[in-house]
Every structure is written in C-alpha cells, then in structure tokens.
Design a protein around this motif. Sequence first.
Motif, PDB file in Angstrom:
ATOM      1  N   UNK A  99       0.827  -1.205   0.000  1.00  0.00           N
ATOM      2  CA  UNK A  99       0.000   0.000   0.000  1.00  0.00           C
ATOM      3  C   UNK A  99       0.863   1.258   0.000  1.00  0.00           C
ATOM      4  N   UNK A 100       1.930   1.272   0.812  1.00  0.00           N
ATOM      5  CA  UNK A 100       2.794   2.457   0.827  1.00  0.00           C
ATOM      6  C   UNK A 100       3.513   2.603  -0.506  1.00  0.00           C
ATOM      7  N   UNK A 101       3.879   1.490  -1.128  1.00  0.00           N
ATOM      8  CA  UNK A 101       4.516   1.542  -2.443  1.00  0.00           C
ATOM      9  C   UNK A 101       3.544   2.133  -3.466  1.00  0.00           C
ATOM     10  N   UNK A 102       2.285   1.690  -3.428  1.00  0.00           N
ATOM     11  CA  UNK A 102       1.270   2.199  -4.346  1.00  0.00           C
ATOM     12  C   UNK A 102       1.035   3.694  -4.094  1.00  0.00           C
ATOM     13  N   UNK A 103       0.961   4.083  -2.837  1.00  0.00           N
ATOM     14  CA  UNK A 103       0.775   5.491  -2.513  1.00  0.00           C
ATOM     15  C   UNK A 103       1.942   6.333  -3.017  1.00  0.00           C
ATOM     16  N   UNK A 104       3.151   5.797  -2.890  1.00  0.00           N
ATOM     17  CA  UNK A 104       4.334   6.505  -3.365  1.00  0.00           C
ATOM     18  C   UNK A 104       4.268   6.690  -4.879  1.00  0.00           C
ATOM     19  N   UNK A 105       3.893   5.631  -5.598  1.00  0.00           N
ATOM     20  CA  UNK A 105       3.793   5.714  -7.054  1.00  0.00           C
ATOM     21  C   UNK A 105       2.697   6.688  -7.478  1.00  0.00           C
ATOM     22  N   UNK A 106       1.583   6.677  -6.774  1.00  0.00           N
ATOM     23  CA  UNK A 106       0.510   7.620  -7.073  1.00  0.00           C
ATOM     24  C   UNK A 106       0.956   9.059  -6.829  1.00  0.00           C
ATOM     25  N   UNK A 107       1.703   9.284  -5.761  1.00  0.00           N
ATOM     26  CA  UNK A 107       2.212  10.621  -5.456  1.00  0.00           C
ATOM     27  C   UNK A 107       3.153  11.096  -6.560  1.00  0.00           C
ATOM     28  N   UNK A 108       4.039  10.202  -7.015  1.00  0.00           N
ATOM     29  CA  UNK A 108       4.978  10.553  -8.092  1.00  0.00           C
ATOM     30  C   UNK A 108       4.215  10.869  -9.374  1.00  0.00           C
ATOM     31  N   UNK A 109       3.219  10.030  -9.689  1.00  0.00           N
ATOM     32  CA  UNK A 109       2.423  10.254 -10.902  1.00  0.00           C
ATOM     33  C   UNK A 109       1.687  11.591 -10.830  1.00  0.00           C
ATOM     34  N   UNK A 110       1.149  11.933  -9.666  1.00  0.00           N
ATOM     35  CA  UNK A 110       0.461  13.219  -9.501  1.00  0.00           C
ATOM     36  C   UNK A 110       1.423  14.386  -9.670  1.00  0.00           C
ATOM     37  N   UNK A 111       2.636  14.242  -9.130  1.00  0.00           N
ATOM     38  CA  UNK A 111       3.615  15.321  -9.261  1.00  0.00           C
ATOM     39  C   UNK A 111       4.020  15.507 -10.718  1.00  0.00           C
ATOM     40  N   UNK A 112       4.196  14.422 -11.448  1.00  0.00           N
ATOM     41  CA  UNK A 112       4.563  14.512 -12.864  1.00  0.00           C
ATOM     42  C   UNK A 112       3.424  15.139 -13.657  1.00  0.00           C
ATOM     43  N   UNK A 113       2.189  14.749 -13.348  1.00  0.00           N
ATOM     44  CA  UNK A 113       1.029  15.300 -14.040  1.00  0.00           C
ATOM     45  C   UNK A 113       0.913  16.806 -13.831  1.00  0.00           C
ATOM     46  N   UNK A 114       1.327  17.299 -12.662  1.00  0.00           N
ATOM     47  CA  UNK A 114       1.218  18.721 -12.337  1.00  0.00           C
ATOM     48  C   UNK A 114       2.332  19.568 -12.957  1.00  0.00           C
ATOM     49  N   UNK A 115       3.316  18.941 -13.592  1.00  0.00           N
ATOM     50  CA  UNK A 115       4.399  19.699 -14.210  1.00  0.00           C
ATOM     51  C   UNK A 115       3.916  20.383 -15.484  1.00  0.00           C
ATOM     52  N   UNK A 116       4.590  21.464 -15.853  1.00  0.00           N
ATOM     53  CA  UNK A 116       4.285  22.124 -17.122  1.00  0.00           C
ATOM     54  C   UNK A 116       4.864  21.290 -18.257  1.00  0.00           C
ATOM     55  N   UNK A 117       4.492  21.627 -19.500  1.00  0.00           N
ATOM     56  CA  UNK A 117       4.992  20.882 -20.652  1.00  0.00           C
ATOM     57  C   UNK A 117       6.513  20.899 -20.718  1.00  0.00           C
ATOM     58  N   UNK A 118       7.082  22.058 -20.490  1.00  0.00           N
ATOM     59  CA  UNK A 118       8.532  22.202 -20.546  1.00  0.00           C
ATOM     60  C   UNK A 118       9.206  21.390 -19.445  1.00  0.00           C
ATOM     61  N   UNK A 119       8.640  21.417 -18.254  1.00  0.00           N
ATOM     62  CA  UNK A 119       9.197  20.644 -17.140  1.00  0.00           C
ATOM     63  C   UNK A 119       9.096  19.148 -17.412  1.00  0.00           C
ATOM     64  N   UNK A 120       7.974  18.704 -18.023  1.00  0.00           N
ATOM     65  CA  UNK A 120       7.833  17.281 -18.367  1.00  0.00           C
ATOM     66  C   UNK A 120       8.863  16.876 -19.397  1.00  0.00           C
ATOM     67  N   UNK A 121       9.114  17.755 -20.375  1.00  0.00           N
ATOM     68  CA  UNK A 121      10.126  17.453 -21.386  1.00  0.00           C
ATOM     69  C   UNK A 121      11.506  17.346 -20.728  1.00  0.00           C
ATOM     70  N   UNK A 122      11.841  18.311 -19.868  1.00  0.00           N
ATOM     71  CA  UNK A 122      13.126  18.269 -19.166  1.00  0.00           C
ATOM     72  C   UNK A 122      13.237  17.009 -18.318  1.00  0.00           C
TER      73      UNK A 122
END
Length: 163
Positions: A28-51
């Motif tokens: 569960x903590x592993x899944x929560x960690x992955x979800x947190x990372x995915x949310x942070x990546x989703x919140x990045x701007x286009x340029x930040x995602x490219x970088x």
Amino acid sequence: MRIPTKSLTSLFTLTGKPLARTLCTAAETRTQKLERIADEIRDLTKLERYDYSVLWRHKMGLNKYGPAVSGLGPSAASGSGAGSGVEAKAAEKSAFDLKLEKYDAAAKIKIIKEVRTFTDLGLKEAKELVEKVPVVLKKGLTKEEADPILAKLKELGATVVLE
C-alpha cells in the motif's frame, strides 16, 4: 526434529504484526508513493515534463542513439585481447556520421549550397546548421555514401570528419 510452536510464530511475525499484514502495508505504501509521483509529474508544465523525460533517459542510460552499452562485449567475453576487440569494433562499423568541424569563411555560401544538396533542408535551415560548427551534418551514412560528400566539402575548404 521438531521446532517449537513459539519459534514458528515469531518467524512469521515482524515487529509484532503478522507477516501478511506487513506485506500488505508495504504494498500500500509503495502504491501510494507511485501515485504521489504520478500526480507530481502530471502537475508539471509541458517544458518541465520534457526536461524530466530527458533527465530520465539520461539517468537510465538511454539516448537518441539507443540504450547504453554495459558489460563486456562479445569479443571480450570470448577471451580475446583488448586490442583485437577495438580492431573488431572498428571493422564492424558500417554507419558513419558526417561532422563539419570548421570551414573557410569565404566558402560559407558554397558549403551551405552543398549541404542543401545532400540534406532535405531549406536555405535557412542549412545556413543555421552550418553556423553551429562543430555539427553533425548527416547521420547513418555508409562509407560509400559519405566519401563523395566528404571529398566535395573538403574541396570547398571545410574540415569534415567521419565519426
């Protein structure tokens, strides 16, 4: 031989919790960690995602030329010497990159015109490419394809190498 029940119980528990419960919590903590990372990546701007994608490929050893080579090559693994491995690798190379290192300022226009003949670039793109010296003009050429281009550019006053 008989193992006491108390030893078996302590073997299947960690920190006072049953093993199955501990594994579920870790998942569960592993899944929560992955979800947190995915949310942070989703919140990045286009340029930040490219970088981020460039950084990720770099850290993973990937680049536009393919995966990084790790470990021993087939010639080194078969027990041959290091010198013969280098020679074999040089002999195997069939695709070359044509790199413009420098050119005569007086011949700049002629070099730009010549670059346009073997690339599908317009005048502006060819000019920008030539002005970025040192630059790779064309990738993945065979020796036979590269030799006439190499000769022509050298004739015009450019310093060109095959890599």
